[in-house]
Enzyme design. Structure first.
Site, PDB file in Angstrom:
ATOM      1  N   TYR A 138     -11.674  -0.527  -0.314  1.00  0.00           N
ATOM      2  CA  TYR A 138     -11.673  -0.162   1.107  1.00  0.00           C
ATOM      3  C   TYR A 138     -10.390   0.554   1.489  1.00  0.00           C
ATOM      4  O   TYR A 138     -10.315   1.177   2.539  1.00  0.00           O
ATOM      5  CB  TYR A 138     -11.932  -1.400   1.982  1.00  0.00           C
ATOM      6  CG  TYR A 138     -10.734  -2.091   2.615  1.00  0.00           C
ATOM      7  CD1 TYR A 138      -9.978  -3.015   1.907  1.00  0.00           C
ATOM      8  CD2 TYR A 138     -10.369  -1.828   3.929  1.00  0.00           C
ATOM      9  CE1 TYR A 138      -8.902  -3.662   2.488  1.00  0.00           C
ATOM     10  CE2 TYR A 138      -9.279  -2.467   4.515  1.00  0.00           C
ATOM     11  CZ  TYR A 138      -8.545  -3.389   3.801  1.00  0.00           C
ATOM     12  OH  TYR A 138      -7.468  -4.013   4.381  1.00  0.00           O
ATOM     13  N   ARG A 139      -9.397   0.525   0.611  1.00  0.00           N
ATOM     14  CA  ARG A 139      -8.076   1.057   0.958  1.00  0.00           C
ATOM     15  C   ARG A 139      -7.220   0.944  -0.292  1.00  0.00           C
ATOM     16  O   ARG A 139      -7.444   0.051  -1.110  1.00  0.00           O
ATOM     17  CB  ARG A 139      -7.539   0.119   2.038  1.00  0.00           C
ATOM     18  CG  ARG A 139      -6.210   0.404   2.649  1.00  0.00           C
ATOM     19  CD  ARG A 139      -5.978  -0.692   3.688  1.00  0.00           C
ATOM     20  NE  ARG A 139      -4.692  -0.606   4.317  1.00  0.00           N
ATOM     21  CZ  ARG A 139      -4.177  -1.579   5.068  1.00  0.00           C
ATOM     22  NH1 ARG A 139      -4.851  -2.708   5.256  1.00  0.00           N
ATOM     23  NH2 ARG A 139      -3.004  -1.431   5.641  1.00  0.00           N
ATOM     24  N   TYR A 161       0.833  -1.213   0.000  1.00  0.00           N
ATOM     25  CA  TYR A 161       0.000   0.000   0.000  1.00  0.00           C
ATOM     26  C   TYR A 161       0.867   1.263   0.000  1.00  0.00           C
ATOM     27  O   TYR A 161       0.369   2.355   0.226  1.00  0.00           O
ATOM     28  CB  TYR A 161      -0.911   0.036   1.226  1.00  0.00           C
ATOM     29  CG  TYR A 161      -2.019  -0.988   1.230  1.00  0.00           C
ATOM     30  CD1 TYR A 161      -3.073  -0.903   0.317  1.00  0.00           C
ATOM     31  CD2 TYR A 161      -2.036  -2.014   2.161  1.00  0.00           C
ATOM     32  CE1 TYR A 161      -4.106  -1.836   0.329  1.00  0.00           C
ATOM     33  CE2 TYR A 161      -3.072  -2.949   2.178  1.00  0.00           C
ATOM     34  CZ  TYR A 161      -4.098  -2.849   1.261  1.00  0.00           C
ATOM     35  OH  TYR A 161      -5.121  -3.769   1.283  1.00  0.00           O
TER      36      TYR A 161
HETATM   37  C1  LIG Z   1       2.092 -10.618   2.694  1.00  0.00           C
HETATM   38  C2  LIG Z   1       1.272  -9.475   3.223  1.00  0.00           C
HETATM   39  C3  LIG Z   1       0.055  -9.725   3.832  1.00  0.00           C
HETATM   40  C4  LIG Z   1      -0.724  -8.676   4.323  1.00  0.00           C
HETATM   41  N1  LIG Z   1      -1.865  -8.974   4.996  1.00  0.00           N
HETATM   42  C5  LIG Z   1      -2.595  -7.988   5.560  1.00  0.00           C
HETATM   43  C6  LIG Z   1      -3.731  -8.288   6.348  1.00  0.00           C
HETATM   44  O1  LIG Z   1      -4.023  -9.449   6.623  1.00  0.00           O
HETATM   45  N2  LIG Z   1      -4.467  -7.251   6.843  1.00  0.00           N
HETATM   46  C7  LIG Z   1      -4.112  -5.950   6.629  1.00  0.00           C
HETATM   47  O2  LIG Z   1      -4.780  -5.063   7.130  1.00  0.00           O
HETATM   48  N3  LIG Z   1      -3.034  -5.653   5.900  1.00  0.00           N
HETATM   49  C8  LIG Z   1      -2.251  -6.616   5.370  1.00  0.00           C
HETATM   50  N4  LIG Z   1      -1.120  -6.286   4.668  1.00  0.00           N
HETATM   51  C9  LIG Z   1      -0.816  -4.865   4.424  1.00  0.00           C
HETATM   52  C10 LIG Z   1       0.060  -4.147   5.473  1.00  0.00           C
HETATM   53  O3  LIG Z   1       1.330  -4.756   5.516  1.00  0.00           O
HETATM   54  C11 LIG Z   1      -0.532  -4.118   6.876  1.00  0.00           C
HETATM   55  O4  LIG Z   1      -1.800  -3.500   6.856  1.00  0.00           O
HETATM   56  C12 LIG Z   1       0.339  -3.412   7.904  1.00  0.00           C
HETATM   57  O5  LIG Z   1      -0.168  -3.629   9.184  1.00  0.00           O
HETATM   58  C13 LIG Z   1       0.432  -1.900   7.705  1.00  0.00           C
HETATM   59  O6  LIG Z   1       1.593  -1.468   8.233  1.00  0.00           O
HETATM   60  P1  LIG Z   1       1.816  -0.761   9.661  1.00  0.00           P
HETATM   61  O7  LIG Z   1       0.993  -1.449  10.643  1.00  0.00           O
HETATM   62  O8  LIG Z   1       3.265  -0.717   9.851  1.00  0.00           O
HETATM   63  O9  LIG Z   1       1.219   0.684   9.421  1.00  0.00           O
HETATM   64  P2  LIG Z   1       2.015   2.017   8.975  1.00  0.00           P
HETATM   65  O10 LIG Z   1       2.736   1.775   7.704  1.00  0.00           O
HETATM   66  O11 LIG Z   1       2.785   2.554  10.106  1.00  0.00           O
HETATM   67  O12 LIG Z   1       0.769   2.955   8.770  1.00  0.00           O
HETATM   68  C14 LIG Z   1      -0.147   2.774   7.733  1.00  0.00           C
HETATM   69  C15 LIG Z   1      -0.636   4.126   7.258  1.00  0.00           C
HETATM   70  O13 LIG Z   1      -1.462   4.707   8.276  1.00  0.00           O
HETATM   71  C16 LIG Z   1      -1.191   6.094   8.405  1.00  0.00           C
HETATM   72  N5  LIG Z   1      -0.634   6.330   9.755  1.00  0.00           N
HETATM   73  C17 LIG Z   1       0.271   5.520  10.383  1.00  0.00           C
HETATM   74  N6  LIG Z   1       0.533   5.982  11.603  1.00  0.00           N
HETATM   75  C18 LIG Z   1      -0.189   7.123  11.766  1.00  0.00           C
HETATM   76  C19 LIG Z   1      -0.333   8.027  12.851  1.00  0.00           C
HETATM   77  N7  LIG Z   1       0.293   7.815  14.000  1.00  0.00           N
HETATM   78  N8  LIG Z   1      -1.167   9.078  12.709  1.00  0.00           N
HETATM   79  C20 LIG Z   1      -1.845   9.246  11.547  1.00  0.00           C
HETATM   80  N9  LIG Z   1      -1.750   8.397  10.491  1.00  0.00           N
HETATM   81  C21 LIG Z   1      -0.927   7.350  10.591  1.00  0.00           C
HETATM   82  C22 LIG Z   1      -0.236   6.460   7.337  1.00  0.00           C
HETATM   83  O14 LIG Z   1      -0.928   6.893   6.211  1.00  0.00           O
HETATM   84  C23 LIG Z   1       0.463   5.153   7.015  1.00  0.00           C
HETATM   85  O15 LIG Z   1       0.920   5.119   5.704  1.00  0.00           O
HETATM   86  C24 LIG Z   1      -0.309  -7.320   4.161  1.00  0.00           C
HETATM   87  C25 LIG Z   1       0.923  -7.080   3.535  1.00  0.00           C
HETATM   88  C26 LIG Z   1       1.710  -8.135   3.080  1.00  0.00           C
HETATM   89  C27 LIG Z   1       3.014  -7.837   2.451  1.00  0.00           C
END
Ligand SMILES: Cc1cc2nc3c(=O)[nH]c(=O)nc-3n(C[C@H](O)[C@H](O)[C@H](O)COP(=O)(O)OP(=O)(O)OC[C@H]3O[C@@H](n4cnc5c(N)ncnc54)[C@H](O)[C@@H]3O)c2cc1C
Lengths: 516, 123
Positions: free
Chosen positions: A472-473, A94
């Site tokens: 949704y995203r 994403y």
């Molecule tokens: C193999 C694989 C499987 C995956 N499966 C899933 C799954 O099952 N479900 C799912 O949901 N996703 C999935 N993902 C997508 C993604 O990796 C996850 O959603 C992951 O949890 C997002 O990264 P993060 O938690 O580090 O969020 P971050 O990258 O830290 O944040 C996500 C976004 O939220 C916003 N944000 C973050 N922090 C803040 C803050 N403090 N204040 C305001 N805005 C903020 C920003 O826009 C940021 O880009 C998958 C990815 C891969 C590679």
């Protein structure tokens, strides 16, 4: 773009940028302000089909407290510096940790990683944004608390705050993350701090238990948006149930998706099956541990005949339903009978749990772990399917209705096929909705294929929208286009809020297509 | 105030952990972060790398844990540092906010020495 060319934020002079950097250094210490291209390199790795040069930060700042975030925001307002906020920065597929556009300064909150409170009685937690699921999981184990987490598939390396703020999902009964969020602390663009829900009451004991507070409910404004920086977030944790039974149901024909969803919907709505069920297509189920080359070497999309061979060789169905029952052993027995009867009626389903399910091919072991909130990264095996590290999640929402999923599946397969990509997909069944999650896997090291993936994704968005299906995203490359599909009146409301809350437009410009 | 909650918890009893959590809650409005605790290479490997690279998962190459002959260790460690920071193909990039420079140096050396090689590979 050469690496030694300095990248300034859009519209900011070199003198102003230097002055802002000096102010950041005064607040955070010089070591917490990154400007060297080496140290910024990890922020510009992307998996989506965009040009890396479009996603290079000018700097990154690493605060460790809310007060530091406030100070940073004040400087940004003064010098009009755009910042892109990330928490653990694992938004893989994403946009990863990369900024929304070149020249933004990354506000990296990963070092704000304190677990501020875990209450085993009311099953709540209060966390800083840098906390990972693994960290919280270890904490719970070490303290012998009987609590379960609900991680997304990249559990170990991602975190609850970032995932919830992008409205991500997991696989236990707490799978819809924003539904289980409770209370936030937010730094606004003007540097002020607000606490949502009950958090505004000094010494409130109900900040993490009562979501709604008083007056308009505003937590949603800080998800998928650029209206504030969340520095603390409350969430609900699931009490460990006395018993747990993950199970697998396989169906062999493409059109069976219709029956699966029709049988599943009432069981989900009535909470007989309480968790976020997945209906996984062959190529995803195989893709986590099988490579494409073993079955097909062409650069067009994998033919039906190869899919049939995979199903036969690997013991995988066309559709593989992973779900679980939770409760006392007696409750599980009763609910299991209901599940068996419902899915057994047509005679098409193979229904399994325990050893029988473990012996089948596919993802039973990692799915069973995810459905009880255990840490793993097995799903990253998908990246070995085609290789080359390209991934974009195309995730339209559908109703939990068989006709609609059949329609969406056929449409997706047709468009992916046109561009030579495979349908690597699953449906995640929310409560009445489903996220149709398709991983557009491609080789990012091949520019032609990357361009093709880009065009394919754009067509998917438009063709789905034409039929009433929105996402949704989405990833940063396509936020503008997706925002367009939801209509101008909504965009105008988003813009009005932006102008009111962030008049200088310094917070994550472009997130979800929102700018001044 | 502790910054990385995990590190102290590993060393102290569960009672210690609960106390720390309580201090965290009490100090909420003004809590100031201390220098992050440095994690041992084994801990970084467990928390991050092992989920893909341990041979039972076979997601990323398990060969990263194989010992390298003494003469090649420095170059190998350098290579590991580069891949961790920049990512490669499906491997995500890990920035210093996630694995500090000091932690990465120690991790790369430990990997090159073969500290996390699985017994089957050693035989
Ligand atoms: C193999 C694989 C499987 C995956 N499966 C899933 C799954 O099952 N479900 C799912 O949901 N996703 C999935 N993902 C997508 C993604 O990796 C996850 O959603 C992951 O949890 C997002 O990264 P993060 O938690 O580090 O969020 P971050 O990258 O830290 O944040 C996500 C976004 O939220 C916003 N944000 C973050 N922090 C803040 C803050 N403090 N204040 C305001 N805005 C903020 C920003 O826009 C940021 O880009 C998958 C990815 C891969 C590679």
């Amino acid at each position: 773009m050469s690496t030694n060319e300095r990248i300034l934020p859009k519209g900011v002079s070199e003198t102003d940028f230097d002055a802002a950097l000096d102010r950041f250094r005064e607040t955070l210490g010089a070591e917490q302000v990154l400007i060297d291209s080496d140290r910024l390199a990890p922020y510009s790795k992307i998996m989506m089909a965009g040009d890396r040069d479009d996603y290079i930060p000018s700097a990154a700042v690493l605060p460790t407290s809310t007060e530091e975030v406030q100070a940073i925001v004040r400087v940004c307002n003064e010098y009009r510096i755009p910042i892109w906020t990330i928490s653990t920065g694992k938004n893989l597929g994403y946009g990863s940790a990369a900024p929304g556009e070149t020249g933004q300064v990354i506000l990296d909150l990963h070092r704000m990683n304190r677990i501020l409170d875990v209450d085993p009685d009311v099953c709540t937690a209060l966390l800083e944004p840098g906390v990972t699921y693994q960290q919280l999981y270890d904490y719970i184990k070490e303290n012998d608390l009987k609590l379960w987490l609900d991680p997304p598939a990249p559990s170990a390396i991602a975190g609850p705050v970032g995932n919830t703020l992008d409205r991500g999902v997991g696989y236990t009964p707490y799978g819809e993350h924003f539904m289980f969020q409770c209370g936030m602390e937010v730094v606004l663009a003007n540097g002020e701090v607000v606490r949502t829900g009950m958090g505004g009451i000094e010494n409130s004991s109900s900040w993490q238990v009562f979501k709604w507070g008083y007056g308009p409910y505003i937590d949603g404004l800080f998800t998928q948006s650029n209206y504030g920086i969340v520095t603390k977030m409350g969430l609900w944790l699931m009490p460990e149930p006395p018993a747990y039974r993950p199970f697998l149901i396989q169906y062999q024909n493409p059109e069976d998706i219709e029956e699966i969803v029709e049988v599943l919907r009432p069981l989900r709505i009535a909470q007989i099956i309480p968790n976020a069920v997945v209906i996984v297509h062959t190529l995803w189920d195989a893709g986590t541990h099988v490579t494409r080359k073993e079955y097909y070497d062409g650069s067009d999309s994998i033919p039906r005949e190869a899919i049939e061979r995979i199903k036969a060789d690997e013991g995988i169905g066309e559709w593989n339903v992973y779900a679980a029952l939770y409760g006392t052993p007696e409750q599980i027995e009763v609910n299991w009978k209901i599940v068996e009867q419902a899915f057994g009626a047509s005679g098409k389903a193979k229904i399994m749990y325990g050893e029988e399910a473990e012996k089948r091919g596919g993802g039973f072991s990692y799915r069973s772990a995810l459905m009880k909130g255990d840490m793993n990264l097995q799903e990253f095996g998908l990246y070995n399917w085609r290789g080359g590290g390209g991934s974009m999640w195309f995730a339209p929402v559908s109703q939990a209705k068989g006709s609609e999923t059949k329609d969406q599946t056929e449409l997706a397969q047709r468009i992916l096929g046109k561009y030579g990509f495979d349908y690597v997909a699953e449906y995640i069944v929310g409560w009445r909705d489903m996220h149709h999650v398709i991983d557009l896997l491609y080789n990012r090291e091949d520019p032609e294929e990357t361009q093709r993936a880009h065009d394919c994704f754009a067509e998917l968005i438009d063709e789905f929208a034409k039929r009433g299906y929105g996402l949704y995203r989405t990833n940063t490359e396509f936020m503008e286009q997706v925002a367009g599909t939801f209509g101008e009146p909504l965009r105008e409301v988003h813009r009005t809020l932006k102008r009111a809350l962030d008049p200088n437009g310094i917070l994550s410009p472009g997130k979800s297509g929102i700018r001044l | 105030m502790h910054n990385t909650t995990i590190a102290p918890c590993r060393r102290f009893s569960s009672l210690g952990c609960t106390t720390l959590a309580m201090i965290g809650a009490l100090m909420l409005p003004t809590a100031a972060a201390a220098e992050p605790e440095e994690r041992e290479p084994a801990e970084v490997y467990r928390q991050i790398c092992s989920h893909c690279h341990a041979s039972e998962y076979a997601v990323g190459p398990a060969t990263i844990t194989m010992a390298v002959p003494e003469a090649g260790r420095e170059a190998w460690a350098e290579h590991i540092r580069g891949v961790v920071r920049n990512g490669r193909a499906a491997m995500p990039a890990f920035r210093e906010a996630k694995i500090s420079d000091a932690e990465l140096d120690a991790l790369a050396e430990a990997l090159a020495r073969g500290d996390f090689a699985e017994s089957a590979e050693e035989e």
